[in-house]
Design a protein around this motif. Structure first.
Motif, mmCIF file in Angstrom:
data_model
loop_
_atom_site.group_PDB
_atom_site.id
_atom_site.type_symbol
_atom_site.label_atom_id
_atom_site.label_comp_id
_atom_site.label_asym_id
_atom_site.label_seq_id
_atom_site.Cartn_x
_atom_site.Cartn_y
_atom_site.Cartn_z
ATOM 1 N N TYR A 69 6.412 -12.260 -4.787
ATOM 2 C CA TYR A 69 6.189 -11.553 -3.522
ATOM 3 C C TYR A 69 6.764 -10.142 -3.567
ATOM 4 O O TYR A 69 6.193 -9.207 -2.995
ATOM 5 C CB TYR A 69 6.800 -12.352 -2.361
ATOM 6 N N SER A 71 6.800 -8.324 -6.172
ATOM 7 C CA SER A 71 5.795 -7.571 -6.928
ATOM 8 C C SER A 71 4.679 -7.080 -6.004
ATOM 9 O O SER A 71 4.224 -5.933 -6.109
ATOM 10 C CB SER A 71 5.219 -8.445 -8.042
ATOM 11 N N ILE A 72 4.248 -7.957 -5.088
ATOM 12 C CA ILE A 72 3.211 -7.538 -4.130
ATOM 13 C C ILE A 72 3.729 -6.400 -3.260
ATOM 14 O O ILE A 72 3.028 -5.407 -3.017
ATOM 15 C CB ILE A 72 2.787 -8.746 -3.267
ATOM 16 N N GLY A 74 5.986 -4.217 -4.048
ATOM 17 C CA GLY A 74 6.030 -3.013 -4.865
ATOM 18 C C GLY A 74 4.670 -2.350 -4.989
ATOM 19 O O GLY A 74 4.557 -1.121 -4.913
ATOM 20 N N SER A 75 3.620 -3.149 -5.187
ATOM 21 C CA SER A 75 2.271 -2.586 -5.290
ATOM 22 C C SER A 75 1.853 -1.910 -3.984
ATOM 23 O O SER A 75 1.296 -0.805 -3.978
ATOM 24 C CB SER A 75 1.271 -3.691 -5.649
ATOM 25 N N TRP A 77 3.873 -0.741 -1.695
ATOM 26 C CA TRP A 77 4.708 0.446 -1.482
ATOM 27 C C TRP A 77 4.216 1.625 -2.321
ATOM 28 O O TRP A 77 4.249 2.771 -1.864
ATOM 29 C CB TRP A 77 6.163 0.147 -1.803
ATOM 30 N N GLY A 105 7.735 1.912 -6.848
ATOM 31 C CA GLY A 105 6.820 0.846 -6.450
ATOM 32 C C GLY A 105 6.138 0.186 -7.630
ATOM 33 O O GLY A 105 6.062 -1.046 -7.712
ATOM 34 N N VAL A 106 5.640 0.991 -8.579
ATOM 35 C CA VAL A 106 4.967 0.428 -9.755
ATOM 36 C C VAL A 106 5.953 -0.368 -10.609
ATOM 37 O O VAL A 106 5.627 -1.444 -11.129
ATOM 38 C CB VAL A 106 4.316 1.556 -10.580
ATOM 39 N N ALA A 109 6.550 -3.674 -8.991
ATOM 40 C CA ALA A 109 5.377 -4.536 -9.140
ATOM 41 C C ALA A 109 5.340 -5.187 -10.518
ATOM 42 O O ALA A 109 5.096 -6.392 -10.647
ATOM 43 C CB ALA A 109 4.100 -3.726 -8.902
ATOM 44 N N ALA A 173 0.218 -11.350 -6.637
ATOM 45 C CA ALA A 173 0.829 -10.251 -7.380
ATOM 46 C C ALA A 173 -0.130 -9.676 -8.410
ATOM 47 O O ALA A 173 -0.219 -8.455 -8.596
ATOM 48 C CB ALA A 173 2.115 -10.728 -8.058
ATOM 49 N N ALA A 176 -2.640 -7.559 -6.628
ATOM 50 C CA ALA A 176 -2.118 -6.352 -5.977
ATOM 51 C C ALA A 176 -1.671 -5.276 -6.957
ATOM 52 O O ALA A 176 -1.830 -4.082 -6.677
ATOM 53 C CB ALA A 176 -0.944 -6.731 -5.070
ATOM 54 N N PHE A 177 -1.115 -5.667 -8.128
ATOM 55 C CA PHE A 177 -0.470 -4.636 -8.927
ATOM 56 C C PHE A 177 -1.438 -3.609 -9.539
ATOM 57 O O PHE A 177 -1.031 -2.479 -9.799
ATOM 58 C CB PHE A 177 0.417 -5.279 -10.010
#
Length: 357
Positions: A69, A71-72, A74-75, A77, A105-106, A109, A173, A176-177
């Motif tokens: 979550y 990671s999601i 971060g993507s 953001w 953010g990356v 993620a 994740a 999203a990434f």
């Protein structure tokens, strides 16, 4: 005759004593070679804390899906940061903030997926030793049935189908990434402008003086000594709109060689001045700055992927993945002795693209 018989007996005894040890050694070697090494088997299996304590198992499961979550988050953001901290013309602070927050953010993620997957494998997936028997690779019915069985076993051991929170958070994740990359690539093309035309044109035009990077001081031909190299930009670049974008396309490396060392084509003999030549610094592979000049060999080196270009032969590629020579900037000298551009580059600088002429 008796003396001869005794001598023969002595020789026979000596021969027997000489060959005896060799026979014993070879026999001993054969015995050792025939001794089979006993299979020690697997060491005693050591159970993990998550195998012994259901509470620890649930904690590990919560840790894994929390990382997925994150990671999601971060993507999402990274996409939000791209919009909240836009790059503003002539504002280097905006560039730094944009890169910082998108990078955070990356990184979150990618790290969330990576650390979560590793923790899942180490703490929750099946932890027992197996033997992988070698067998012929054949596409028989038995092989296909065994493959199905392996997938079913892997699903059971990993808990992918059973641990729904981990499965769903991982899928989310993974979906999203890549989205930040899609958004960032979309922003590379200026809105309302033809990117092909922008890539085919730079800030150089007839009469523009060559200036030092980054000071912007114009360069005289007399300043360029034999063997020297100058990092060059167009004069007045700092006053142009979208200065950073224009500089990325217009950067040039200026060098002076002995005129007799230049192997110039007939149609380009007027593009240099007394051994002074100017070439784009943007590598024709993926666009890295070609900034390393070897004075003795007259080679330019790209530090990213080690492409090398021969300055004496119109920067032809002599090594590395680059597929084309560096574009040459035609130069001359004005009435005051300053180096000037005769025109823009005669071809698009940088890597190849579909619409390249």
């Amino acid at each position: 005759m008796a003396h001869d018989d005794n001598s023969g007996a002595e020789l026979a005894a000596a021969a027997s004593s000489d060959h005896g040890p060799e026979n014993n050694v070879s026999t001993g070697t054969a015995v050792v070679a025939n001794d089979a090494v006993e299979n020690p088997g697997f060491p005693p299996h050591r159970q993990r804390v998550t195998d012994l304590n259901p509470k620890k198992e649930r904690t590990a499961e919560r840790t894994v899906y929390t990382l997925f979550y994150l990671s999601i988050i971060g993507s999402v953001w990274a996409i939000a940061a791209y919009m909240l901290f836009p790059i503003e013309p002539e504002n280097l602070l905006s560039v730094r903030l944009n890169n910082l927050f998108i990078g955070v953010g990356v990184a979150l993620a990618l790290l969330g997926i990576g650390i979560g997957a590793v923790h899942w494998a180490k703490a929750l997936m099946a932890d027992h030793e197996t033997i992988d028997e070698r067998h012929p690779v054949r596409g028989t019915d038995e092989t296909r049935a065994r493959a199905v069985e392996i997938f079913e076993t892997a699903n059971e051991e990993s808990g992918f189908g059973r641990r729904t929170l981990i499965r769903n958070s991982l899928l989310g994740a993974l979906v999203a990434f890549p989205l930040p990359a899609v958004v960032l690539f979309r922003g590379l093309a200026p809105e309302g402008q033809d990117p092909v035309a922008l890539l085919n044109e730079t800030a150089w035009e007839a009469g523009t003086r060559l200036a030092r990077d980054p000071s912007g001081v114009p360069i005289k031909a007399s300043d360029v000594t034999l063997g020297s190299a100058f990092h060059v930009i167009p004069e007045g670049l700092s006053e142009m709109d979208h200065m950073l974008e224009e500089k990325a396309k217009a950067i040039v490396l200026l060098m002076r060689l002995k005129p007799e060392d230049l192997n110039e084509r007939e149609d380009r003999k007027g593009w240099s001045y007394d051994g002074i030549v100017a070439y784009s610094k943007v590598c024709t592979h993926v666009g890295c700055p070609v900034a390393l000049y070897e004075q003795q060999t007259h080679h330019l080196l790209c530090p990213c992927h080690q492409s090398q270009f021969d300055v004496t032969n119109h920067c032809a590629v002599i090594f590395g993945p680059a597929a084309r020579p560096l574009p040459q900037l035609p130069i001359a000298v004005d009435d005051e002795g300053y180096l000037i551009a005769q025109s823009d580059f005669q071809e698009a600088v940088g890597p190849s693209f579909w619409e390249r002429h």
